[in-house]
Design a protein around this motif. Structure first.
Motif, PDB file in Angstrom:
ATOM      1  N   THR A  22      -0.929   8.542   2.750  1.00  0.00           N
ATOM      2  CA  THR A  22       0.172   8.285   3.683  1.00  0.00           C
ATOM      3  C   THR A  22       0.170   6.864   4.242  1.00  0.00           C
ATOM      4  O   THR A  22       1.149   6.464   4.875  1.00  0.00           O
ATOM      5  CB  THR A  22       0.124   9.279   4.862  1.00  0.00           C
ATOM      6  OG1 THR A  22      -1.112   9.098   5.578  1.00  0.00           O
ATOM      7  CG2 THR A  22       0.209  10.713   4.364  1.00  0.00           C
ATOM      8  N   GLU A  23      -0.889   6.112   4.009  1.00  0.00           N
ATOM      9  CA  GLU A  23      -0.946   4.750   4.548  1.00  0.00           C
ATOM     10  C   GLU A  23       0.186   3.903   3.975  1.00  0.00           C
ATOM     11  O   GLU A  23       0.478   3.941   2.782  1.00  0.00           O
ATOM     12  CB  GLU A  23      -2.278   4.093   4.221  1.00  0.00           C
ATOM     13  CG  GLU A  23      -2.456   2.720   4.865  1.00  0.00           C
ATOM     14  CD  GLU A  23      -3.792   2.088   4.538  1.00  0.00           C
ATOM     15  OE1 GLU A  23      -3.964   0.896   4.880  1.00  0.00           O
ATOM     16  OE2 GLU A  23      -4.660   2.766   3.943  1.00  0.00           O
ATOM     17  N   ASN A  32       1.023   4.231  -2.784  1.00  0.00           N
ATOM     18  CA  ASN A  32       0.878   5.637  -2.415  1.00  0.00           C
ATOM     19  C   ASN A  32       2.099   6.456  -2.811  1.00  0.00           C
ATOM     20  O   ASN A  32       1.972   7.597  -3.263  1.00  0.00           O
ATOM     21  CB  ASN A  32       0.616   5.763  -0.915  1.00  0.00           C
ATOM     22  CG  ASN A  32      -0.843   5.553  -0.555  1.00  0.00           C
ATOM     23  OD1 ASN A  32      -1.722   5.926  -1.312  1.00  0.00           O
ATOM     24  ND2 ASN A  32      -1.097   4.949   0.592  1.00  0.00           N
ATOM     25  N   THR A  37       0.834  -1.199   0.000  1.00  0.00           N
ATOM     26  CA  THR A  37       0.000   0.000   0.000  1.00  0.00           C
ATOM     27  C   THR A  37       0.872   1.253   0.000  1.00  0.00           C
ATOM     28  O   THR A  37       0.587   2.235  -0.698  1.00  0.00           O
ATOM     29  CB  THR A  37      -0.940   0.009   1.222  1.00  0.00           C
ATOM     30  OG1 THR A  37      -1.788  -1.136   1.175  1.00  0.00           O
ATOM     31  CG2 THR A  37      -1.794   1.270   1.252  1.00  0.00           C
TER      32      THR A  37
END
Length: 266
Positions: free
Chosen positions: A111-112, A83, A79
């Protein structure tokens, strides 16, 4: 080392990913991060070289924000990688060809899975401290803390034997402790060994379309090379956690770049 530029930081880095990996392996490093400027061009070559040398590759980038400040980002998982790529794309689309600038507010919602360092002297925190603007540095750090949280934001310490470096490190540690966040040491690497500084200077002068004698953007010394922990330890003797925490953060990064059939955008 968790902040490292290869020659894929175009006209800035002076060593190939393979040379950086070879140097890291020679120093006995178990992991190395590649954080080129607004790009992940070097990721495939870096990962291949790292796997061959049995050095664990960590992927990231040094992102240019809307105000031209810098933010170091590492992908902790798939993830985070997605991102990171989305942020780089947005930054590239928001600037002229060859440049990048993330739109204001562009970090929101992306931001994850990312671990953030406050950045080099051009980072929002360090640059405010260098202006002796402690309230501005605190406000900037709090904004990053809001985006990344206590466990994914780290205050980045760098010491290249420049006049204000020891003071800046001390101020940055005090800020980190005030906010209750961690801090770690990086060397903002731009070449594998110090003798590559001359090539690095030539590349920077070309980037600014000027001669070496007239270029005002050259680094002040040749300390921006890949150093061992033993070389860095005296510079951070008052803050041993700064070096220990690099191992902790490296352990949080668990993304593997996959090859072969992939799910491409429609």
């Amino acid at each position: 080392e968790l902040h490292c530029h290869s020659h894929f930081s175009l006209l800035d880095g002076a060593s190939s990913p393979a040379d950086l990996v070879a140097r890291a392996a020679a120093l006995g490093m178990t992991a190395l991060a590649l954080t080129d400027h607004d790009a992940v061009y070097g990721a495939p070559a870096f990962v291949r070289a790292a796997r061959a040398a049995e050095v664990r590759p960590i992927l990231g980038a040094e992102l240019t924000l809307h105000d031209e400040s810098h933010l170091t980002l590492l992908a902790a998982d798939a993830t985070g990688w997605a991102n990171l790529c989305a942020l780089i794309t947005a930054a590239r689309h928001n600037a002229e060809k060859g440049a990048a600038r993330l739109p204001r507010g562009g970090l929101e919602g992306h931001t994850e899975g990312l671990i953030a360092f406050s950045g080099c002297r051009q980072g929002v925190v360090a640059s405010a401290l260098l202006r002796r603007d402690r309230p501005g540095a605190l406000k900037a750090a709090q904004a990053l803390l809001h985006l990344f949280g206590h466990y994914r934001l780290w205050i980045e310490l760098q010491h290249h034997l420049l006049p204000a470096d020891a003071w800046l490190v001390s101020e940055s540690v005090a800020l980190a402790e005030h906010l209750g966040v961690g801090y770690l040491a990086t060397n903002n690497v731009h070449y594998a060994t110090s003798d590559r500084r001359c090539l690095g200077d030539v590349l920077v002068a070309i980037r600014h379309n000027t001669t070496l004698d007239e270029c005002r953007h050259l680094r002040s010394n040749s300390e921006f090379y890949l150093k061992s922990g033993l070389e860095l330890a005296p510079l951070f003797a008052r803050y041993p956690d700064a070096l220990h925490n690099t191992q902790h953060v490296a352990g949080q990064c668990d993304f593997t770049l996959e090859y072969g059939l992939q799910e491409l955008p429609a």
